[in-house]
Design a protein around this motif. Sequence first.
Motif, PDB file in Angstrom:
ATOM      1  N   PHE A  85       0.834  -1.205   0.000  1.00 26.38           N
ATOM      2  CA  PHE A  85       0.000   0.000   0.000  1.00 26.38           C
ATOM      3  C   PHE A  85       0.872   1.259   0.000  1.00 26.38           C
ATOM      4  O   PHE A  85       0.625   2.216  -0.754  1.00 26.38           O
ATOM      5  CB  PHE A  85      -0.922  -0.001   1.220  1.00 26.38           C
ATOM      6  CG  PHE A  85      -1.706   1.268   1.391  1.00 26.38           C
ATOM      7  CD1 PHE A  85      -2.805   1.529   0.587  1.00 26.38           C
ATOM      8  CD2 PHE A  85      -1.337   2.198   2.355  1.00 26.38           C
ATOM      9  CE1 PHE A  85      -3.529   2.706   0.733  1.00 26.38           C
ATOM     10  CE2 PHE A  85      -2.048   3.381   2.507  1.00 26.38           C
ATOM     11  CZ  PHE A  85      -3.149   3.630   1.693  1.00 26.38           C
ATOM     12  N   LEU A  86       1.917   1.247   0.833  1.00 26.25           N
ATOM     13  CA  LEU A  86       2.808   2.403   0.903  1.00 26.25           C
ATOM     14  C   LEU A  86       3.555   2.612  -0.418  1.00 26.25           C
ATOM     15  O   LEU A  86       3.771   3.755  -0.852  1.00 26.25           O
ATOM     16  CB  LEU A  86       3.805   2.236   2.046  1.00 26.25           C
ATOM     17  CG  LEU A  86       3.216   2.283   3.464  1.00 26.25           C
ATOM     18  CD1 LEU A  86       4.291   1.993   4.498  1.00 26.25           C
ATOM     19  CD2 LEU A  86       2.575   3.642   3.738  1.00 26.25           C
ATOM     20  N   GLY A  90       3.067   5.924  -2.585  1.00 24.15           N
ATOM     21  CA  GLY A  90       4.272   6.760  -2.684  1.00 24.15           C
ATOM     22  C   GLY A  90       5.146   6.410  -3.869  1.00 24.15           C
ATOM     23  O   GLY A  90       6.355   6.655  -3.836  1.00 24.15           O
ATOM     24  N   PHE A  91       4.522   5.862  -4.924  1.00 24.02           N
ATOM     25  CA  PHE A  91       5.306   5.401  -6.071  1.00 24.02           C
ATOM     26  C   PHE A  91       6.078   6.540  -6.732  1.00 24.02           C
ATOM     27  O   PHE A  91       7.227   6.362  -7.146  1.00 24.02           O
ATOM     28  CB  PHE A  91       4.393   4.740  -7.102  1.00 24.02           C
ATOM     29  CG  PHE A  91       5.118   4.290  -8.338  1.00 24.02           C
ATOM     30  CD1 PHE A  91       5.941   3.181  -8.318  1.00 24.02           C
ATOM     31  CD2 PHE A  91       4.998   5.004  -9.533  1.00 24.02           C
ATOM     32  CE1 PHE A  91       6.623   2.778  -9.453  1.00 24.02           C
ATOM     33  CE2 PHE A  91       5.672   4.609 -10.666  1.00 24.02           C
ATOM     34  CZ  PHE A  91       6.487   3.492 -10.634  1.00 24.02           C
ATOM     35  N   SER A  92       5.464   7.716  -6.837  1.00 21.42           N
ATOM     36  CA  SER A  92       6.141   8.835  -7.505  1.00 21.42           C
ATOM     37  C   SER A  92       7.397   9.244  -6.745  1.00 21.42           C
ATOM     38  O   SER A  92       8.439   9.531  -7.350  1.00 21.42           O
ATOM     39  CB  SER A  92       5.194  10.028  -7.640  1.00 21.42           C
ATOM     40  OG  SER A  92       4.761  10.482  -6.369  1.00 21.42           O
ATOM     41  N   ASN A  96      11.294   8.978  -8.031  1.00 24.05           N
ATOM     42  CA  ASN A  96      12.228  10.100  -7.976  1.00 24.05           C
ATOM     43  C   ASN A  96      13.483   9.733  -7.198  1.00 24.05           C
ATOM     44  O   ASN A  96      14.592  10.117  -7.572  1.00 24.05           O
ATOM     45  CB  ASN A  96      11.558  11.316  -7.322  1.00 24.05           C
ATOM     46  CG  ASN A  96      10.532  11.973  -8.232  1.00 24.05           C
ATOM     47  OD1 ASN A  96      10.754  12.105  -9.423  1.00 24.05           O
ATOM     48  ND2 ASN A  96       9.417  12.365  -7.670  1.00 24.05           N
ATOM     49  N   TYR A  97      13.308   8.976  -6.120  1.00 27.73           N
ATOM     50  CA  TYR A  97      14.449   8.572  -5.296  1.00 27.73           C
ATOM     51  C   TYR A  97      15.402   7.674  -6.084  1.00 27.73           C
ATOM     52  O   TYR A  97      16.626   7.895  -6.087  1.00 27.73           O
ATOM     53  CB  TYR A  97      13.945   7.849  -4.051  1.00 27.73           C
ATOM     54  CG  TYR A  97      15.042   7.349  -3.151  1.00 27.73           C
ATOM     55  CD1 TYR A  97      15.714   8.216  -2.295  1.00 27.73           C
ATOM     56  CD2 TYR A  97      15.414   6.003  -3.168  1.00 27.73           C
ATOM     57  CE1 TYR A  97      16.732   7.760  -1.465  1.00 27.73           C
ATOM     58  CE2 TYR A  97      16.433   5.542  -2.341  1.00 27.73           C
ATOM     59  CZ  TYR A  97      17.080   6.419  -1.493  1.00 27.73           C
ATOM     60  OH  TYR A  97      18.089   5.961  -0.693  1.00 27.73           O
ATOM     61  N   TYR A 145      13.781  14.303 -10.025  1.00 27.27           N
ATOM     62  CA  TYR A 145      14.752  13.500 -10.778  1.00 27.27           C
ATOM     63  C   TYR A 145      14.094  12.726 -11.918  1.00 27.27           C
ATOM     64  O   TYR A 145      14.719  12.512 -12.956  1.00 27.27           O
ATOM     65  CB  TYR A 145      15.461  12.519  -9.843  1.00 27.27           C
ATOM     66  CG  TYR A 145      16.490  13.168  -8.952  1.00 27.27           C
ATOM     67  CD1 TYR A 145      17.578  13.847  -9.484  1.00 27.27           C
ATOM     68  CD2 TYR A 145      16.396  13.079  -7.567  1.00 27.27           C
ATOM     69  CE1 TYR A 145      18.530  14.429  -8.673  1.00 27.27           C
ATOM     70  CE2 TYR A 145      17.351  13.655  -6.739  1.00 27.27           C
ATOM     71  CZ  TYR A 145      18.410  14.335  -7.297  1.00 27.27           C
ATOM     72  OH  TYR A 145      19.352  14.909  -6.494  1.00 27.27           O
ATOM     73  N   SER A 146      12.851  12.286 -11.720  1.00 26.32           N
ATOM     74  CA  SER A 146      12.174  11.563 -12.797  1.00 26.32           C
ATOM     75  C   SER A 146      11.974  12.465 -14.006  1.00 26.32           C
ATOM     76  O   SER A 146      12.046  12.005 -15.152  1.00 26.32           O
ATOM     77  CB  SER A 146      10.835  11.021 -12.301  1.00 26.32           C
ATOM     78  OG  SER A 146      10.002  12.062 -11.828  1.00 26.32           O
TER      79      SER A 146
END
Length: 243
Positions: A85-86, A90-92, A96-97, A145-146
């Motif tokens: 779920f997290l 928090g996929f975006s 980016n990470y 960054y993405s």
Amino acid sequence: MDPSILNQFSWTGFLTLSIALLGLYFILQAAYRLSQRTSILGRWQTRVIDRIRQTLLIYEPIALFLLVGAFILINPILHGILVAFLLLTGFSHLRNYISGRIILFETPNLRGKRMRTGGVEGIVAQAGRLGLQVETSEGLHSLYYSQVQANGYTLLAGEEIGGVFQLYIESKGEVKAVKNPVHLLDQLATAPYVDWNHKPELLHTYTDQEGVQVRIWVQEESHLYDLLSLIQEWGYQPSLTSK
């Protein structure tokens, strides 16, 4: 699969792993800061700093992956659903990470370099965990960054900030005056980012409520923002006044 394998990790084991990974992270961070504050390795100093920085870039996601894996093993079904779920919500940020790790590893010392990506061109003022801050003629731009990875980027050779700079340096807190300007110059003279062939110069000392003006020569043009960050760690507030 044997159920005992999935339940062999306990909260005690998770806590032990967390402390061990966090302890190693602090050791690497301490080594990185120490390498910035000393100059005992001479011309090898910059290479050592870069290698430690690259190690930190790799270590951080590996440590997070191990912690997430251990957390799931404590209760595979419940914790697996929670982690999934997290990750979905928090996929975006995760993208980016990961993109940031790739970009920062492939392009060392990104801060201080002139970059062109998409319709933005300017000097990289800050490289965080999720994105960049680029100083352009129109102001400060924040880029994930993405975005940078999707648009591609070009480092403009020969157009970096660099050379000789004048800095206004004041103490943090209510009293802005630098108590010991000579000691500050000695610190600057041994900083790894300063050209040791040119001694930093004290240009002007202001009143008791103000700081000092100094001229410095940067050893590598892309390291200006690293030097400013180092001066902040010493307890001062530096600002660039001119080139």
